[in-house]
Every structure is written in structure tokens, then in C-alpha cells.
Design an enzyme around this catalytic site. Structure first.
Site, PDB file in Angstrom:
ATOM      1  N   LYS B  81      57.795  67.582  42.978  1.00 11.43           N
ATOM      2  CA  LYS B  81      57.281  67.826  41.630  1.00 11.43           C
ATOM      3  C   LYS B  81      57.580  66.609  40.757  1.00 11.43           C
ATOM      4  CE  LYS B  81      57.342  71.391  37.961  1.00 11.43           C
ATOM      5  NZ  LYS B  81      57.940  72.665  37.510  1.00 11.43           N
ATOM      6  N   SER B 156      54.660  76.302  36.300  1.00 10.91           N
ATOM      7  CA  SER B 156      54.286  74.929  36.108  1.00 10.91           C
ATOM      8  C   SER B 156      54.248  74.095  37.382  1.00 10.91           C
ATOM      9  CB  SER B 156      55.281  74.276  35.140  1.00 10.91           C
ATOM     10  OG  SER B 156      56.580  74.230  35.731  1.00 10.91           O
ATOM     11  N   SER B 180      58.464  79.194  37.216  1.00  6.72           N
ATOM     12  CA  SER B 180      57.584  78.077  37.561  1.00  6.72           C
ATOM     13  C   SER B 180      57.515  77.729  39.043  1.00  6.72           C
ATOM     14  CB  SER B 180      58.000  76.815  36.786  1.00  6.72           C
ATOM     15  OG  SER B 180      57.524  76.895  35.461  1.00  6.72           O
TER      16      SER B 180
END
Lengths: 484, 484
Positions: B81, B156, B180
Site C-alpha cells: 500500500k 482505503s 480499510s
């Protein structure tokens, strides 16, 4: 306290002063990272991701900083309590994260006191840990951030561990303020908590000053910043109190504000008013856990505490055996860490008054631990006993310090033998005979003339004795001869 | 050939690479071959580091050839990420304000996966600064759900979930502040794990809300997720909130079954606001557990209803402080302006997207003087009450089960203009973040439209082993259903 300790102000006003002292802790590394904590390095070299607040970096608490905070807490007789870090949020370019990690509502040390050499106790409200900011240099304009052409930021100081020590408003005069700061510095140095160097910014003092009439409520206070020495502290406090009194007597009111001390003009001026103060939006620092020092650890630190300056001064004063005359010398020796040497030299038989002079003045630049106690004691005794003149003794001392050796041997090797009084009297007579005009002017002159000619005659005698005469003895004998 | 390799599990790849059956370079080449075309319609990656991947794979092969013991993830491709700092590789948090920023250091998890032999394929897309539930808040364009490219992958960590779901990489890392990891895992039909707070170091994770953020794995199956979790978990001296003793091992207990486990079905998360198909799948899931020997009861968690409100005060409050450092002074975007303060405002105005600005404003307000007690203070109390609620449930239960999300994947554009609806995506996942507990989402069937459904398993702190045992049983049941 009695009114004697309070500086006289017009209109029956007295000063009420509280001091906030920031001390940089003598740790090897920073408060929250492994970057070095060192003064004077090239800009932006003592840095790492955490110091720069780089995205993703995290703080990790420096255990040594906590230990030093506990040490000071013990020295100031504080309660040492579990404490918590908070974030103080405000935007400023020299603050890498745009928040400062600081203890807020749960400081590590609370409710202590500091005793001034006068005996008066000043309350300590709290001492809390926090990180220092970087340093901005504003180029162009007035050297302030507004109006500058550009600004340079050095983050070496960012993250340096600080202890902020907040006194209660128990200080009643500029003199007491200076005494408080001096004593606190002595304690910081003696305990190894900080090097206490105001000139390098490792000890910084802000003063909260207000005035009121005894019996009336406390006045509105102003915070004075930019105090870079004990002298500035004293002057600024005095100036500020008188400014407030003058304003009040003129019917004005005092605004709560932060004021800057200006060393050039010796005045304070508004920096920012309270209503302009930031809302710091404090909240608990989520990246750190609470500090809860165990009783064992605190006991261990307590056991390792050195003797504090007040007790060291008392010890030396006892050994010197005078009530107050040598107080300044004693304080100075304690501050310099030379009091143990003085105690040892006195214990070894040297006369105390001369021992203090030797260590305070002649050995001012010498590491006390490098001095051989028995040699110094012997030398002081030789001089005091008249075996060596002061001039000779100082020569011996400098050889002793540079090369080592027993003073008697050094004196002998250099041919130093004190000139006896009889032969000195003869030499003086010969000098007078050779310089009759000067002698007449000496005999008949006023103090100023005599002062000048004393130097001339001592010089002549010294030349005749190849420096072996005692200058003080020559002076005494000249005076005696005129009066006889 | 490459189709076969990209379909392999991380465990199979690591075994094959370790035994010499496959070369790490061969594995990397196979994945890179499909990645470009595979990601074209999905946009899971912001940056694919193909050359680095091949070089890292070459190092893995060389190390194994030289006799070094192969790591547990030898040669396994992984996506990171884009809020995880990667030395030498741009790390942007999908924000204009960090566009092009290249960290000088690696996050601890990045170091750990590399040391285990994993090969990083690059940085995955996300909602800007991890604020969002759809990955539409990326400044660099949304990610699409591989199961239906008209739909969002969740967020996210949408890029990390989609990358695994689309077989671009077998493993990826995400971060979970309010759901997330779990929510995009559910929407993309993969396994996603939020570990116990403190189980995985946050050093190098660009903070959103420090007291809630945890890094965790995405994988296509429970076994791979367990393996990656074990690789990244463990104490890190660079993170003060890291658990000293780490978490219990998980991989060796995946087949322990659930016989005798006490499972609570969270009643409040099965009715209003939850899609009926999802509630139906969750009921089937607990039936599976019951058949496997677990006892199941419905449990009321009265405080869960307040969790969303508390979260949307605490997380923005911390974010408002964490994101203050993006001020244009040291790194990232700078928009010049006449004064420093104006430069900071211009930079932040241009650099942050609307959702980030919304949360910074929310958080700043919640911490402001006069509002702190009503908002942030109350939210912290709610957080404590939620922890108590969990503690009461875990007195007689081992795990809790609920839907991961209220809906399956929604259409791109559907919720982007309605923050409140978007925030409700986290309603099932937030309580575990507030309590610091582990929770994971495991795929369990589909809804009427064929979109994946995730079942959430929650466990008390350090309860990962039990949580994974439940996940393994559900996974086996879900797969046998598909097979049947």
C-alpha cells in the site's frame, strides 16, 4: 518573607515573579530518536527520519532523559508521578511535525521546592519533559520571520530533550530571581542533568512578572522572553516591574502578554498579546505510552544522587570556618566542582583562606581532579609560613601543574629562597640611598603619589633581589619607615 | 505457463522457490508478464517497480544458490500500500501533496517481508491518506473491482485488495484504521486481516490515526494470510506501541478446528442497514461453525451503535495533527507565496483532496478549546465503554462474528458525494479498531448479483490464533460449496 526581601517599588507595590526554566538534558541522543544530541555541529547533521518528522517516522522515548528528569525531581524534592505525553499543535517551520511532544496535564515532577542560599524556599510547581524545536535564521528584513527575504532552518536542535521547570510565583525581587536561576543551574550541573550553559542555550529562562500591593489580589502578569544571562534576567525583571508600576500609577491597566527583553535598549516590548495566543489543541500523544517509573528504579536513582550544592557549600564553609566572608568563593568553587579539592587541601593542613585563593584564582583553569592534594597543601603552607613569596609560590605552582613534583623540590631547584627581613631591610636602605629624590617625593607625597612610587621602589628591590623579595613585605616596610 | 504461476498460492511459490523447482526470477517474470495487461482496467498499482522486482528476485535466487536458508516468502511477489515507506521508491499516500516524494528509509514491514524473501512489485492505490471506503479518493484515479470493474474495490486499501483479487500478486499489505483492510477484502472476495493493535510495527506507515492504524495482510486464502501475518508481526523497538512479546503463532494451528469454541453472533449488525443477502450468508456461516462443534449465541453489543460517531471524532482529531507536517517546508509539494504562513496554506489547499480537508477540519474542531470535552473527550469515553462491552462479551465467548460490510461492492460514483453514506461502510469494522482487537474478513459466498460477501471474525487482543481457526473452517466450507 519579610518586606526586606522585596525590592522597593513606588506606590507601595511589590514584585511577584515566577520563572520557567528550560534545561536541555545531557543525554547522548535525542528525546525520541537515536540522532546525536550535541551542540555546535554543522547544520542539519544531527538528524534522522524522526528528527525531521518524515512521514511514517515514530518517536521512541529516551530512557536516560526520563532518568535525568527523575534526578532533578529528587534534587528539588518533587513528587515523581506517572506521566503522559501530549501533542501541542501549532504551525511553525522549525517544528518538523508542526506539533511539539510535551507533557501537559500529567508532568513527571510536581510539588517540590528550591532553597535559595539566603534560606528562602521557592516552590516548584512542576517539571515536565518535552522536545526542543529547530532553529530558524531569518535572512533580510528585521531578522524576524515577517518581512524576511528567506529563512534557513537547522534541525540539529529539534528533538533535543528538554526539562521545563516551573516555579511558583514565590520570587519577590530581581536579586532573588537571579539567585533562583543560579541555584537551579548549580543543581542541574551538580546532578549531571544539564550542562546549564545559558550562552549555548542549554538553559533558558522566561520570567512571569506582576506587581501588586500586599494584601491586594495578584496583578496581571507578563511573560518576559529572550533572557540570555542572569544579568539580563535581573535587569529585565526590574525594568518590567517598574514599567508595570508606572503604568498602574498612571491609571493604566496591564495587559496579559508576552514581552521580549531587548538587550540593547534594556527594555521590554510586546511580542504578542494573550488574545493572539494559539489554541494548541493538546491531546494525548498516541504514538507513546504513559511513563510509570517503578519504585525500584526511583530508589536506585535516589541512591546514586550526588551531594547537592547547598550541602557542599555548607560543608566547605564549615571547613573554612568563617561565617560569611568567603561565601562567594565557596559558591564559585562548588559551581566549578572544586570544593572537594578545597576540602582535601584544608584537611591536609593548608590555611583555609589561602587555600581558597589558590583554588579559586590561581587554579581557575585547572581540572581540580588533576591536582595532587598533598603537594598543593604543602605549597600553600610554605607560602603562608613565609618560606616562599607569593610570586615564587605561583611559579612553583605553575611548574607543579605542568610537570608535577613536590613544591619543596621545585623551589630548591629554582633557587627560590625567601629573602629574610634583615637582609630585605638592608636592600631597601640601599635603594633609598640610591634614589634620594624619589624617596623625598614618596615621603611627602599624597596617596596617589605614594601609590605610583611604591611600584617604583618594589621594582628596584625586586631587581636587587632577583625577584626573591616579597612585594607585600617591601610595601609594609616602606610605610613603616616613613611613619617611624 | 505464467497463468499457472500467477494462480499459485504464496505458500506454493515459496516452497517451489526454496526447493529450486522454480526460480524467483521466473516467478517475477511470470507475474510481470500478466501485470501490465491485468492492471490496465483495474489500476490497482500506482507504481510498478518491475526492474527492482527482477533485481530482488535475482538476489533471492542467488542467496538460495549460495546455500542461504530461503525465507518463508522466498520469491513471493507482494504489493505494498502506498502509505508504507519504501526507500528509493515514491511513496505518496495517493496524495498530490506527496507526489514524487521518495523516502530515505523502509517501513519495518517492508524490511521484514524482504528479509523473508518476498519480492516487492510496487505501490498500490488507496484513498488519499487512507481516508475513504472506495479508493475513489485517490488523487491519481480510482481502482476498479476485479469482480466487476464498474464497481469500487472498497477502501482505503482498495489497490492492495484488487491486486490480490485480480491475481496480479498473491500477497499484499494494507492498513486498517476503521476497516480499510477488511472492507475491501470483503468487496473483492479475498482474505483481509487487521491484527491486534501493536502486533505489527507501524514504523514507516504514514499515519492517519495513530491509535487506530494497523498494518495487515491481504491474501487469496487463509493460509497465505496467516503466513504473511507471522512474517510481519513481532516486536519492533522503533514503535513504542509495539507489543513486547508479539502475538502467538497462527500457521501451525490453522487446522485445529472450532470444536468447543464459543461464538457470538452480533445481533445489532444483522438487521437494519445490512443487505439481506449478506445477513443470510453470515447466518449460514455461523451454522457451519455450529456443525463443526462450536456453540453459537446471539450477543447484543449495546455500545456498537455509538462506535461510528466516536470514530469520526477520534480518527479525524489524530489525523488533523498527523497531517500538519505536510506544510511545504521540508518535502513534498510547495506552492510559493509571499510569507511562510501563506505558503503553508497555499500548499495544503492545493495538495489535499476534499475528503482529507473535511477530516482535518472535523478533527481540528473536535480538539479546539471549548469543544474538546464535548467532542474528543466524549469520544474517548465512548471508546472506553466499547472496550468494556467487548470485555463483557469475551468473558463467555471466544470470538464474535458479523458481516464485514453492510453492502457488497457498490458502483463507482454511487457514494462519492455522500460522505455519511460512505462512512456507514465502516459500521461493522470500527469497533475492533477502537478496542485495538484483531478482526478479519473471510470470503463466504456471494449475493444475488454474484458479488462477494465477507464474514467478519473478531477476537480479543492477541486472539489471532482462535480467529484464524474460525476463518479456516469457514473457508473450507465456502470452497466445498463452490466445488459442489
Amino acid at each position: 518573607m519579610t518586606d526586606d526581601s522585596q525590592a522597593a517599588l513606588d506606590g507601595g507595590y511589590v514584585m511577584v515573579i515566577g520563572l520557567e526554566v528550560h534545561a536541555e538534558l545531557a543525554t547522548r541522543t535525542k528525546m525520541f530518536s537515536g540522532a546525536p544530541n550535541a551542540y555546535g555541529a554543522e547544520p542539519n547533521t544531527n538528524i534522522d527520519p524522526t528528527t525531521l518528522g518524515l512521514p511514517g517516522s515514530l518517536p521512541v522515548l529516551n530512557k536516560r532523559a526520563v532518568e535525568l528528569a527523575i534526578r532533578l525531581g529528587i534534587a528539588l524534592d518533587c513528587t515523581i508521578q506517572p506521566s503522559v505525553f501530549a501533542r501541542k499543535n501549532y504551525f511553525y517551520p522549525d517544528m518538523p511535525k508542526d506539533f511539539q511532544i510535551s507533557q501537559y496535564d500529567r508532568p513527571i515532577d510536581v510539588d517540590g521546592h528550591l532553597q535559595l542560599p539566603s534560606g528562602k524556599r521557592i516552590g516548584i510547581e512542576r517539571a515536565h519533559l518535552e522536545e526542543d524545536t529547530g532553529k530558524s535564521t531569518h535572512v533580510g528584513g528585521a531578522g524576524r520571520i515577517s518581512g524576511a527575504d528567506y529563512s534557513l532552518v537547522d534541525y540539529n536542535r529539534a528533538g533535543v530533550p528538554l526539562l521545563e521547570i516551573v516555579s511558583r510565583p514565590d520570587i519577590a525581587s530581581a536579586e532573588e530571581a537571579r539567585a533562583y536561576a543560579a541555584e537551579l543551574r548549580a543543581i542541574l550541573v551538580a546532578t549531571g542533568v544539564s550542562d546549564g550553559k545559558m550562552e549555548e542555550g542549554s538553559m533558558r529562562v522566561d520570567a512571569n512578572v506582576s506587581v501588586h500591593r500586599p494584601g491586594e489580589p495578584l496583578g496581571i502578569r507578563c511573560e518576559i522572553k529572550n533572557l540570555n544571562s542572569l544579568r539580563s534576567l535581573g535587569h529585565a525583571v526590574d525594568y518590567e516591574a517598574r514599567r508595570q508600576v508606572a503604568a498602574l500609577l498612571a491609571g493604566e491597566t496591564i495587559r496579559q502578554e508576552t514581552r521580549l527583553w531587548n538587550e540593547q535598549t534594556q527594555t521590554t516590548a510586546t511580542m504578542r498579546a494573550k488574545e493572539d495566543a494559539d489554541d494548541y489543541r493538546y491531546f494525548t500523544e498516541p504514538d507513546l505510552v504513559p511513563i510509570a517509573p517503578g519504585a525500584d528504579w526511583i530508589a536506585q536513582i535516589r541512591a546514586s544522587m550526588p551531594v547537592l550544592p547547598a550541602e557542599r557549600r555548607a560543608r566547605l564553609a564549615d571547613a573554612v570556618g568563617v561565617a560569611g566572608g568567603a561565601a562567594e568563593s565557596i559558591a564559585l568553587l562548588v559551581e566549578r566542582g572544586a570544593d572537594d579539592l578545597a576540602l582535601a587541601v584544608i584537611a591536609a593542613g593548608a590555611p583555609a583562606d589561602r587555600a581558597l585563593v589558590y583554588i579559586e584564582q590561581y587554579l581557575a583553569d585547572v581540572d581540580p581532579s588533576a591536582v595532587v592534594v598533598s603537594d598543593l597543601a604543602a605549597l600553600v603552607s610554605m607560602e603562608a609560613g613565609g618560606e616562599l613569596t607569593t610570586t615564587q609560590a605561583r611559579k612553583v605552582l605553575s611548574i607543579m601543574v605542568d610537570q608535577g613534583g613536590a613544591p619543596a623540590e621545585i623551589a630548591a631547584a629554582n633557587g627560590f629562597e625567601s629573602v629574610s627581613s634583615d637582609s630585605l631591610a638592608g636592600t631597601i636602605e640601599a635603594v633609598i640611598a640610591a634614589n634620594p629624590d624619589e624617596w623625598t617625593r614618596y615621603r611627602e607625597g599624597d596617596d596617589a603619589v605614594r601609590g605610583k612610587l611604591t611600584g617604583f621602589f618594589v621594582g628596584q628591590v625586586m631587581r636587587a633581589t632577583k625577584g626573591n623579595a616579597d612585594g607585600a613585605a617591601v610595601t609594609r616596610m616602606l610605610v613603616a619607615r616613613v611613619e617611624s | 505457463m505464467s497463468d499457472d504461476v500467477v494462480a499459485l498460492s504464496a505458500r506454493s511459490i515459496a516452497e517451489a522457490v526454496a526447493s529450486g523447482e522454480l526460480g524467483a526470477v521466473e516467478v517475477a517474470e511470470a507475474h510481470l508478464e500478466t501485470l501490465d495487461s491485468g492492471d490496465a482496467g483495474i489500476h490497482a498499482f500506482l507504481e510498478v517497480t518491475a526492474e527492482r522486482a527482477l533485481a530482488e528476485a535475482g538476489e533471492v535466487d542467488a542467496a538460495i544458490a549460495a546455500g542461504a536458508s530461503p525465507g518463508r516468502l522466498a520469491g513471493v511477489p507482494i504489493g505494498l500500500k502506498d502509505n508504507l515507506c519504501t526507500r528509493g521508491v515514491p511513496t505518496t499516500c495517493a496524495s498530490r501533496i506527496l507526489e514524487g516524494w521518495i523516502p530515505p528509509y523502509d517501513a519495518t514491514v517492508v524490511t521484514r517481508v524482504r528479509e523473508a524473501g518476498a519480492v516487492s512489485f510496487g505501490k498500490t492505490n488507496m484513498d488519499e491518506f487512507a481516508m475513504g471506503s472506495s479508493t475513489e479518493h485517490s488523487a491519481f484515479g480510482p481502482t476498479r473491482n476485479p469482480r466487476d470493474t464498474a464497481r469500487v474495490p472498497g477502501g482505503s486499501s482498495g489497490g492492495s485488495a484488487a491486486a490480490v483479487a485480480a491475481d496480479l500478486v498473491p500477497l499484499s499489505l494494507g492498513s486498517d484504521t476503521g476497516g480499510s483492510i477488511r472492507q475491501p477484502a470483503a468487496l473483492c472476495g479475498v482474505v483481509g486481516v487487521k491484527p491486534t493493535y501493536g502486533a505489527v510495527s507501524r514504523y514507516g506507515l504514514i499515519a492517519f490515526a495513530s491509535s487506530l492504524d494497523q498494518i495487515g495482510p491481504f491474501a487469496r486464502d487463509v493460509g497465505d494470510a496467516a503466513l504473511l501475518l507471522e512474517v510481519i508481526a513481532g516486536h519492533d523497538p522503533l514503535d513504542a506501541t509495539s507489543i513486547p512479546d508479539g502475538i502467538p503463532d497462527v500457521v501451525d494451528h490453522l487446522d485445529d478446528g472450532v470444536d468447543g469454541l464459543r461464538v457470538g453472533l452480533v445481533a445489532g449488525l444483522m438487521g437494519d442497514g445490512i443487505a439481506p443477502d449478506i445477513a443470510a450468508r453470515v447466518r449460514e456461516a455461523v451454522a457451519v461453525l455450529e456443525r463443526a462443534g462450536a456453540t453459537v449465541e446471539e450477543v447484543v453489543m449495546p455500545t456498537f451503535a455509538s462506535a461510528l460517531s466516536a470514530y469520526y471524532l477520534i480518527a479525524p482529531a489524530e489525523a488533523s495533527s498527523n497531517l500538519a507536517r505536510f506544510d511545504g517546508v521540508r518535502y513534498g509539494l510547495r506552492v510559493d507565496a509571499p510569507t511562510t504562513a501563506e505558503m503553508m496554506v497555499a500548499t495544503r489547499t492545493a495538495g489535499f483532496g476534499p475528503e482529507v480537508k473535511r477530516r482535518i477540519m472535523l478533527g481540528t474542531y473536535a480538539l479546539s478549546a471549548g469543544y474538546y470535552d464535548a467532542y474528543y473527550g466524549t469520544a474517548q469515553k465512548v471508546r472506553t465503554v466499547i472496550c468494556n462491552d467487548f470485555a463483557a462479551a469475551y468473558e463467555h465467548l471466544d470470538v464474535l462474528v458479523s458481516p464485514t460490510t453492510p453492502t457488497t461492492a457498490f458502483a463507482i460514483g454511487e457514494e462519492i458525494d455522500d460522505p455519511m453514506t460512505m462512512y456507514l461502510n465502516d459500521i461493522c469494522t470500527i469497533p475492533s479498531n477502537l478496542a485495538g482487537h484483531p478482526a478479519m474478513s473471510v470470503p463466504f459466498g456471494v449475493d444475488g448479483g454474484g458479488l462477494p460477501v465477507g464474514v467478519q471474525i473478531m477476537a480479543p487482543a492477541l486472539g489471532e490464533r482462535t480467529m484464524f481457526r474460525v476463518a479456516a473452517v469457514l473457508e473450507a466450507a465456502a470452497q466445498s460449496e463452490v466445488a459442489a
